[in-house]
Structures are given as structure tokens and as C-alpha cells.
Design a protein around this motif. Structure first.
Motif, short mmCIF file in Angstrom:
data_model
loop_
_atom_site.label_atom_id
_atom_site.label_comp_id
_atom_site.label_asym_id
_atom_site.label_seq_id
_atom_site.Cartn_x
_atom_site.Cartn_y
_atom_site.Cartn_z
N VAL A 135 1.03 -0.07 11.80
CA VAL A 135 1.26 -1.50 11.56
C VAL A 135 0.85 -1.88 10.13
N LEU A 136 -0.13 -1.21 9.58
CA LEU A 136 -0.50 -1.46 8.18
C LEU A 136 0.58 -0.95 7.24
N ARG A 137 1.23 0.16 7.62
CA ARG A 137 2.35 0.64 6.82
C ARG A 137 3.50 -0.36 6.84
N SER A 138 3.67 -1.03 7.97
CA SER A 138 4.70 -2.06 8.08
C SER A 138 4.39 -3.22 7.14
N CYS A 139 3.15 -3.65 7.08
CA CYS A 139 2.75 -4.73 6.16
C CYS A 139 2.98 -4.32 4.71
N ALA A 140 2.67 -3.07 4.40
CA ALA A 140 2.85 -2.58 3.03
C ALA A 140 4.32 -2.59 2.65
N SER A 141 5.19 -2.18 3.57
CA SER A 141 6.61 -2.09 3.26
C SER A 141 7.25 -3.46 3.06
N CYS A 142 6.77 -4.47 3.78
CA CYS A 142 7.33 -5.82 3.60
C CYS A 142 6.46 -6.68 2.70
N SER A 143 5.47 -6.06 2.03
CA SER A 143 4.60 -6.74 1.05
C SER A 143 3.93 -7.98 1.63
N ASN A 192 12.00 3.36 11.39
CA ASN A 192 13.40 2.93 11.31
C ASN A 192 13.55 1.63 10.52
N ASN A 193 12.51 1.29 9.78
CA ASN A 193 12.54 0.14 8.87
C ASN A 193 12.67 -1.20 9.60
N ASP A 194 12.34 -1.21 10.90
CA ASP A 194 12.27 -2.47 11.63
C ASP A 194 10.83 -2.96 11.54
N LEU A 195 10.47 -3.43 10.35
CA LEU A 195 9.06 -3.70 10.05
C LEU A 195 8.51 -4.84 10.89
N MET A 222 -2.22 -0.11 2.01
CA MET A 222 -1.53 -1.40 2.21
C MET A 222 -1.79 -2.33 1.04
N TYR A 223 -3.07 -2.48 0.65
CA TYR A 223 -3.39 -3.36 -0.47
C TYR A 223 -2.72 -2.88 -1.76
N SER A 224 -2.69 -1.57 -1.96
CA SER A 224 -2.09 -1.02 -3.18
C SER A 224 -0.60 -1.33 -3.24
N LYS A 225 0.09 -1.13 -2.11
CA LYS A 225 1.54 -1.36 -2.10
C LYS A 225 1.90 -2.84 -2.13
N CYS A 226 0.93 -3.70 -1.79
CA CYS A 226 1.14 -5.15 -1.89
C CYS A 226 0.66 -5.68 -3.25
N ASN A 227 0.37 -4.77 -4.19
CA ASN A 227 -0.08 -5.13 -5.55
C ASN A 227 -1.39 -5.90 -5.55
N ASP A 228 -2.20 -5.71 -4.51
CA ASP A 228 -3.54 -6.31 -4.48
C ASP A 228 -4.56 -5.21 -4.74
N LEU A 229 -4.54 -4.71 -5.96
CA LEU A 229 -5.40 -3.57 -6.29
C LEU A 229 -6.87 -3.96 -6.37
N THR A 230 -7.14 -5.24 -6.56
CA THR A 230 -8.54 -5.69 -6.60
C THR A 230 -9.21 -5.44 -5.26
N THR A 262 -2.44 6.87 -6.18
CA THR A 262 -1.01 6.58 -6.10
C THR A 262 -0.74 5.09 -6.30
N GLY A 263 -1.61 4.24 -5.72
CA GLY A 263 -1.45 2.80 -5.88
C GLY A 263 -1.56 2.36 -7.32
N TYR A 264 -2.53 2.90 -8.03
CA TYR A 264 -2.70 2.55 -9.45
C TYR A 264 -1.51 3.02 -10.28
N SER A 265 -1.06 4.24 -10.05
CA SER A 265 0.07 4.74 -10.85
C SER A 265 1.35 3.97 -10.55
N ARG A 266 1.54 3.57 -9.28
CA ARG A 266 2.73 2.81 -8.91
C ARG A 266 2.72 1.43 -9.55
N SER A 267 1.53 0.86 -9.79
CA SER A 267 1.41 -0.47 -10.40
C SER A 267 1.21 -0.40 -11.91
N ASP A 268 1.52 0.75 -12.50
CA ASP A 268 1.43 0.94 -13.96
C ASP A 268 0.01 0.79 -14.48
#
Length: 874
Positions: A276-284, A248-251, A314-322, A344-350
Motif C-alpha cells: 500500500v505504501l508502494r501504491s502511495c508512492a506511484s500516485c505521489s 496492475n497499476n490499480d493504485l 514512499m517519501y522519496s518517490k513523493c519528492n519529500d526527501l526531508t 535511489t531517492g536522492y539520485s532520482r530527485s537530482d
């Protein structure tokens, strides 16, 4: 139960081999301490637990040849081995040969067929079963729920009640999933009432199901209330509550529940970490994600494939691909989802090339691939505009049934559209057996991205097929109206947006603002923006850039100030748009302030901002800072190179511009149309006609770029300045499209420079055909006649201008003094210091007369008043 005779193993070496192989196999699967004197039932139970089919077959064979007659319990254990290993035919044979069958035998067959999706067979066994119990009903309901036949699942539940079978906690957990899957809040309330009535309201399994149901029906407050009222809670209950908050997006609420869960000493599970990791990813929140990563290692989940996948995601969605890649490379237990998360993380981050690299590693592994893998790889191909790589992955998909998956087909369609292969995209769309709203959105977007006029027709087809447009559909089709300047169509779609209740949607509203701005209806765009309750960053960017595009820089800067007052944080696009307004009105002071803010927010490495800064400083005459910014930038794309080449060309540094173009090619930066406009402008400054012709021809031959109107205009100027007016006129006549007013005005200016009356008359005639009331055509031709001392024609032209009510458009200039911009029009008398300005102009004119008394004699049509107006502009 019947034990295996030790005498058999002592006398028969083949059975000894079986013992060693069987014991070694199970030991390798984590089954320790297997003793020879265990019963067959125990052996079958161990085989079923680790899904060891081959040892189970061998034990079955041993039991058969030994003459041992199993009781019903042993046969049921054997059936369980085959069911767990998905060998339903073998299980069926064992069942058919049973002399006596109990309810466990029937339930196992119902469960086996239900679990494998063979619901007709499961229902057949269920109907033949002489006496059913709650497990029989639960197994059948579970099969329907697992196979997404939710309505049938609830029907079986109702029949169960009519049959007088008492429900248990598993029954309620299953039917609550039906309510969650359907999103049917009313059904969920009724089920909750039955749970209370039957005394299961305090049961942990049923209670966790109620929590999950309310959350998935978008009733998070009720889910919280029920959770707080539960007398006992375990990790399942806490996990359900955390998952509900995330869904419900109450991250932050989900994170707080996790913290409280740890304070109370409740254990964690895979699903808890995943939520909870999905929550961290959604709020970066990568910092909190790192802490959870450490927490999972501390609790011995570091090798768990599900948790590892959640951390990679989580790391991918937070742009921490390293860190995502590092964890991927170091993890001993990866699964298909782990590969999918990184692709998916790589493609989302171009990072398309890296995404394809992981996809290649996946193909070399034993995991195979699924629809998510293919969709991610197609997105990676789209990022790098890799139509060749995309075609290869498409060929791979065609070899599998996944080609018919609608998500995969949508990804293929999107890839071809973004790679500029619209014909392929349309063919994929036409061949799709099943289309959803994403399919229509993708094909409409593909047409819009490739400047194809079919976007609106496809939108109408979508409506005829009964597909209801969503916000993304309207976004794409409104962009098509923008690019095609189809204002009337845009208004009609706006009306439909309002009728379907999306008029207040922030995304659609932002696209509408952008559409009206780009169609030149800036007042409607501002009104729409003002009516939005909470304008998004996209809407602010659209209205600011809209004012800038319509050359209303003052109002653009006012909008920027209002945006900051609302607390909306600018992004790179916002700063670029405002810096562009500073370029338009030479407001260097504001430009420097914004530059300082950009540095403060650590956005100075953004290529888009770098390009705009170079453009702003160069247009303000500050080439030193423009060069400094360009030289210090670590990320230069073709836009940045174009901006610097344009800056050199604009300031007359033609040789530097051409030299920078050569350097750009050495860096493998492919030039585009804007690059060649700057290069041709540089050639025009230096009078390099042959070089200009070479660059003009190489556009199509070497770079596959067809010259546009601006390139032809530049070539007309270059040929005209060199005196080759006939060649310039011939070039205009051979253009693949009609010339506009800019080209004919350029031609007229060149004719004035060389005094060619004949070509000037042709150019003026063509210009007046386009716009009979264009005052510039009369003024330019009049000046040419005056230079040729054709006074009768001069008088005739001026009379025509008076008859048509035409006059020369006033020039405009501005200057910034002490943080205040002063704007002047020719003949302007509105400035508060106009008296002092005109006195100073009179003094300048007097001094000019003193230096050269012949100035006014050079142009018999110039007057003292005109000279004052001229210097007012200066």
C-alpha cells in the motif's frame, strides 16, 4: 529424550561456564527462561530458531563428551541447527553417522541443499530417499522455484502426480508461483482446475496463491472475482489482493482494499504495508503516505526494517526527501534496502551529492553493498556530472564480482555518457560480457547526448545482434536523427516503428512529433499529433515548441488553447514554450495572463520559467519587470543569468550586462556558450574591442569552451564597427569551420558602415558562393557601391537581380492593440483599415518633408512608395 545430567554441571566448572555463556547468548537473542534441565532436543530447537551456530556447536560437543546417545529426533534437531546456519557439511556429517534415518532426516537434507541453491545435491538425496512424502517433493520444487528454474519446478510437480503422492496447500502455493513467474495464464488456469478438483479451493494458502497468480498474469478482474468468492479470508489473502492491484497499476483500488481490510479488523503485516505504501508512492500521494506512516507506528511497526524501508521509499518517490532523511536518521533498525531506498531517492530527485553521502555511510556500515547500491551511486554521479567520483565508485565495483552484473554495468555506462566521457562509456560497453536491451539503449543515448554520429550505427548493430528495440531505443535513436537533422533516417525508423506495432505508443509518438518539428517538417508533425488518440503532455509540448521554433507563433498559441480544452495540464516546459511565442510576436497581454496562471499554480520558482519570463518581458521592452523577476527569483541557474545578461545587452545596457557577468562568476555559476554571446553583444554596444578580445580568448583558455559560429560573428561585428575590417576578415579566414551567410552579411554591413568596397566585394563573393540567389548580398553590395558613387556597378547589380528574378524580402512588423495583434508586411494592403493607415502615413511623410526637404535627396534610389513601405513597417 535424555536430559542433561545436573550432576555434570555441578561437578565440572567448564560446563558451568558453557551454561552461563549459552544462556546469556540466547537471552541476548530474545530466548528467555532457558533452564538447565531442558533436553538436548529443546536446546537444538532454540538454537535453530535464532540461528545461533556457536551455542549449537557447544551443545553438540557437550552431548558428545557426555556419552549421551541421541535418538533420531535429537539428531534431526541437531541437523536443523546446522542447516539453518548454512553449515551443510556439518549437517551432512551428522546425517551420515545416523544409524537409522527417518523421512524427517532425508527431508531436512533435501530442504537444506534446495534452500542453499545446491540443487544437484538436493536431487541426489531425493533420488536416494527410500520413501518420499509430500514434504520431500515440496522441498525439491521449492528449490527449483527459488532458483528461478521454473520449468524444472513444474516438471517435478508432474512427476509428483504420476508417483501418486497427494498434493497439499504448500504444493499448490509453490507451483502457482511457477505460473506467476512465467506469466503463463493457461498454466495457471489448469492449476486452478486441479485445486478445485482436489478440494483445496477453500484453503487459505492455496486460495492466496490463486489470487497472486491471476494478478501477476495481468488478470486482475479474475483475481477480484476469486477474492470475492472466497468464503474465508485472512491477512494473507487481503495482502495478495492489495499487491495484485498495485502490480496492475490499480493504485487507488489497492488503497480501497486496504481501507476495507482495516474496517473488517483484519491485521496488517510487513507485506501489506509494503504494497500500500508502494501504491502511495506511484500516485505521489504523500498525504495518504503520512497517514499510513502513522498507522504503522500505531501498530508497532515503527522499528520494522522492511516497513521503514517502504516508508523511506514512499517519501522519496513523493519528492519529500526531508521526511525520508529524517526517518532514516531516527530509525534504530535499518538494513541494506533502507540505504538503497534513500540513495535511489536522492539520485532520482537530482540530489547527487546527498546520494553519494548516504553511499559513503553505507560503506562505513556492516551491511556491505549490492547492485542496487552501486547503480544508485552511479546515478548520483551522473546527476552532478561527477566523472571523478564516478571513476572512484567504478574502481570499487571492479574489486567485487558485481562488476559483471549487467545492471551495474549499464549504470556505469550511463554515468560516463552523462558526464561527457563517451570514450569510457564505449569501452565499458565493449567489455560487457552480457548485454541486454538497456545496455544498447544506454550506449545509443550516450552517443546522442554527446553529439556523436554513431547512434544510428549502434542501432543497426543492435538489430544485427538480434536484440529487439523497445520504446526507449526508438526514443533515443529518433533523438539522434533530430540532433543530426537526419530526416531520411528518421523516416525509415518511423516505418520500422509502425511495422513492429509501436506506431500508437504515446512515448514513441511524442518523440516522432519532436523529430519532425526539429527537422522542419512541421506539417507531418502536426498530422502525426492529430492522429494520436490521446496525446500526452510530451506530445503537446513537442508540437507547441515545434511551431515556436519554426516561427509560427500563432499556430503554437492555437495548439496551446486546444491542449487546455482537452483538459491536459501544462507543465513548466509548456508555459516556457508559450511564453517564448509571446516574445516572438510581442503579445504582452497573453504573456501577462500566462504569468498570472504560473503564479496561481505556484510554478514561478522554476528556473526554466523564470528565464523565459525575463526573456519575454525584455523582448517586449519591459525591462523593469524583467529585472524585478530576476531579482526576486530564489533559484537562478546559468540559463536565468544568461537571460538577464542577454536582456541588458539587447537593450543597450552594456555596462550592466558586464557587471552582471562578474556577479555571476562570484556566485560560482559557470558561464556557457550562450553567456559569452550575450557578453560579446554587450561589448559590441559599447565598442569595447579589447574587452571583447579578452572574453573571446578566455572562452578556451579559462573555461574550456571552444568558440562557435555565433561568437565569431559577434567578433566580426565588433572588429568591423571599430574599423578593423582587415582583422575581421583575417578572423573569418582563420576560423576552424566554414563561415555561414550570417557572418558574411555582418561583414558586408560593416563594410557599408566604413565604405570599404574592396573587402565588401570579397564578402559578397563568398556570400554568393554559398547561395547565388541570396538577395541580401546584392542589396548590401549595391548600397555600398551607391555610397561610393559607383553608379555603373550599382546598375549592373540591379540588372543581375532582375535577371535572376530576385527582390528584397519584405520586412514584417506587428503591434498589439486592445488584445488584438496587427501584423504588417512592406506594401501590405490586406489590413481592413489600410485606407486610414496610408492616409496617416501620407500626412507623416508630408510633415517630414516640411521639416527636412533634403531627406529624399540623400538617397537617389529612394522613392515615395519605398518611404511609405518603410514607415508601414515602423
Amino acid at each position: 529424550m535424555g536430559c542433561i545430567s545436573p550432576f555434570l554441571f555441578q561437578l565440572k566448572p567448564p560446563f558451568l561456564g558453557f551454561r552461563l555463556r549459552f544462556g546469556g547468548f540466547l537471552a541476548g537473542r530474545g530466548v528467555q527462561g532457558i533452564r538447565f534441565y531442558k533436553t538436548f532436543s529443546h536446546i537444538f530447537q532454540e538454537c535453530a530458531r535464532v540461528e545461533a551456530l556457536e551455542p549449537g556447536r557447544q551443545a553438540h560437543a557437550q552431548m558428545t563428551v557426555s556419552g549421551f546417545k541421541p535418538k533420531i529426533f535429537v539428531s534431526n534437531c541437531l541437523m536443523q541447527v546446522y542447516i539453518k546456519c548454512s553449515e551443510l557439511e556439518c549437517a551432512r556429517k551428522v546425517f551420515d553417522r545416523l544409524p537409522d534415518r527417518d523421512r524427517v532426516s532425508w527431508n531436512k537434507m533435501i530442504y537444506g541443499y534446495s534452500n542453499s541453491g545446491e540443487l544437484e545435491q538436493a536431487k541426489a538425496f531425493f533420488d536416494l530417499m527410500p520413501q518420499r512424502d509430500v514434504i520431500s517433493w515440496n522441498s525439491l520444487i521449492s528449490g527449483y522455484v527459488r532458483n528461478k528454474d521454473l520449468i524444472k519446478g513444474i516438471e517435478i510437480f508432474l512427476l509428483m502426480g504420476k508417483d501418486g503422492i497427494g498434493y497439499d496447500e504448500t504444493t499448490f502455493a509453490l507451483v502457482l508461483k511457477v505460473s506467476s513467474g512465467l506469466g503463463n495464464y493457461g498454466l495457471g488456469i489448469q492449476l486452478h482446475g486441479i485445486i478445485v478438483k482436489t478440494g483445496f479451493e477453500n484453503d487459505l494458502v492455496a486460495g492466496s496463491g490463486v489470487l497472486d497468480m491471476y494478478a501477476k498474469c495481468k488478470r486482475l478482474d479474475e483475481s477480484r472475482l476469486f477474492f470475492e468468492a472466497m468464503p474465508m479470508k485472512n491477512w494473507v489473502s487481503w495482502s495478495a489482493m492489495i499487491a495484485g492491484c498495485v502490480q496492475n497499476n490499480d493504485l487507488y483500488g489497492g488503497i480501497e482494499f486496504f481501507k476495507e481490510m482495516q474496517r473488517q479488523g483484519i491485521g496488517v503485516s510487513q507485506s501489506t504495508y509494503a504494497s500500500v505504501l508502494r501504491s502511495c508512492a506511484s500516485c505521489s500521494s504523500v498525504m495518504l503516505g503520512c497517514q499510513l506512516h502513522a498507522h504503522s507506528l500505531k501498530n508497532d511497526f515503527g522499528a520494522d526494517a522492511i516497513v521503514v524501508t517502504a516508508i523511506i521509499d514512499m517519501y522519496s518517490k513523493c519528492n519529500d526527501l526531508t521526511n525520508a532523511r529524517k526517518l532514516f536518521d531516527l530509525s534504530p533498525n535499518l538494513d541494506l534496502q533502507s540505504y538503497n531506498a534513500l540513495i535511489t531517492g536522492y539520485s532520482r530527485s537530482d540530489c547527487g551529492f546527498e546520494g553519494l553521502e548516504i553511499f559513503r555511510l553505507l560503506l562505513k556500515s556492516s551491511f556491505g553493498f549490492d547492485a542496487v547500491s552501486l547503480s544508485g551511486s552511479f546515478s548520483s554521479c551522473a546527476v552532478i556530472k561527477g566523472n571523478l567520483e564516478g571513476a572512484q565508485v567504478h574502481g570499487l565495483a571492479i574489486k567485487t564480482p558485481l562488476q559483471y552484473d549487467v545492471c551495474v554495468a549499464n549504470a556505469i555506462l550511463d554515468m560516463y555518457g552523462k558526464c561527457g566521457m563517451l570514450d569510457h562509456a564505449l569501452r565499458v560497453f565493449d567489455e560487457m560480457e552480457k548485454r541486454d536491451s538497456v545496455s544498447w539503449n544506454s550506449v545509443i543515448t550516450a552517443c546522442e547526448q554527446n553529439q556523436n554520429e554513431d547512434s544510428l550505427m549502434l542501432f543497426l548493430s543492435m538489430l544485427r545482434f538480434g536484440m529487439e528495440p523497445d520504446v526507449f531505443t526508438y526514443g533515443s535513436v529518433l533523438k539522434a536523427c533530430t540532433s543530426g537533422q537526419a530526416l531520411s533516417s528518421g523516416r525509415e525508423i518511423h516505418g520500422r516503428v509502425i511495422k513492429c506495432g509501436m506506431g500508437l505508443d504515446s512515448f514513441v509518438g511524442s518523440v516522432l512529433v519532436d523529430m519532425y518539428c526539429k527537422c522542419g517538417v512541421i506539417e507531418e508533425a502536426e498530422k502525426l499529433h492529430r492522429l494520436m488518440e490521446d496525446p500526452t503532455l510530451v506530445s503537446w509540448n513537442a508540437i507547441i515548441s515545434g511551431f515556436s521554433m519554426n516561427e509560427d507563433s500563432d499556430r503554437a498559441q492555437i495548439m496551446f488553447s486546444k491542449m487546455l480544452e482537452t483538459g491536459c495540464k501544462p507543465d513548466s516546459f509548456t508555459y516556457a514554450a508559450v511564453l517564448d511565442t509571446c516574445s516572438n510576436i510581442a503579445n504582452a497581454g497573453l504573456g501577462r495572463q500566462i504569468h498570472a496562471q504560473i503564479i496561481k499554480e505556484d510554478m514561478q520558482s522554476d528556473p526554466y520559467i523564470i528565464s523565459t519570463l525575463v526573456d519575454m518581458y525584455s523582448k517586449g521592452g519591459n525591462m523593469q519587470d524583467a529585472i524585478l523577476i530576476f531579482d526576486k527569483s530564489s533559484k537562478c541557474d546559468f540559463v536565468t543569468w544568461n537571460a538577464m545578461i542577454c536582456a541588458y545587452a539587447h537593450h543597450g545596457y552594456a555596462s550592466e550586462a558586464l557587471q552582471l557577468f562578474d556577479t555571476m562568476e562570484l556566485h560560482n555559476i559557470k558561464p556557457n556558450h550562450a553567456t559569452f554571446i550575450a557578453v560579446l553583444r554587450a561589448c559590441a554596444h559599447m565598442g569595447l574591442v579589447d574587452n571583447a578580445l579578452h572574453f573571446f580568448d578566455s572562452m578556451s583558455t579559462d573555461y574550456g569552451l571552444e568558440p562557435e559560429l555565433e561568437h565569431y560573428s559577434s567578433m566580426v561585428e565588433i572588429l568591423g564597427k571599430s574599423g578593423r575590417l582587415i582583422d575581421a576578415l583575417d578572423l573569418i579566414q582563420k576560423m576552424p569551420f566554414n563561415a555561414d551567410g550570417v557572418i558574411w552579411r555582418t561583414m558586408l554591413s560593416m563594410c557599408k558602415m566604413h565604405g570599404n568596397v574592396e573587402v565588401a566585394e570579397k564578402a559578397a563573393s563568398s556570400l554568393l558562393e554559398l547561395d547565388p540567389y541570396d538577395s541580401s548580398a546584392y542589396v548590401l553590395l549595391s548600397n555600398i557601391y551607391a555610397d561610393a558613387e559607383m553608379w555603373i556597378k550599382v546598375a549592373k547589380l540591379r540588372k543581375m537581380m532582375r535577371d535572376h528574378g530576385l527582390k528584397k524580402e519584405p520586412g514584417c512588423s506587428w503591434i498589439e492593440l486592445q488584445a488584438e495583434v496587427h501584423m504588417f508586411l512592406v506594401g501590405d494592403k490586406a489590413h481592413p483599415k489600410r485606407k486610414d493607415i496610408y492616409e496617416k502615413l501620407d500626412l507623416i511623410i508630408w510633415e517630414m518633408r516640411k521639416l527636412d526637404d533634403s531627406m529624399l535627396e540623400d538617397d537617389p534610389f529612394s522613392t515615395e512608395d519605398e518611404l511609405k513601405q518603410l514607415y508601414a513597417v515602423m
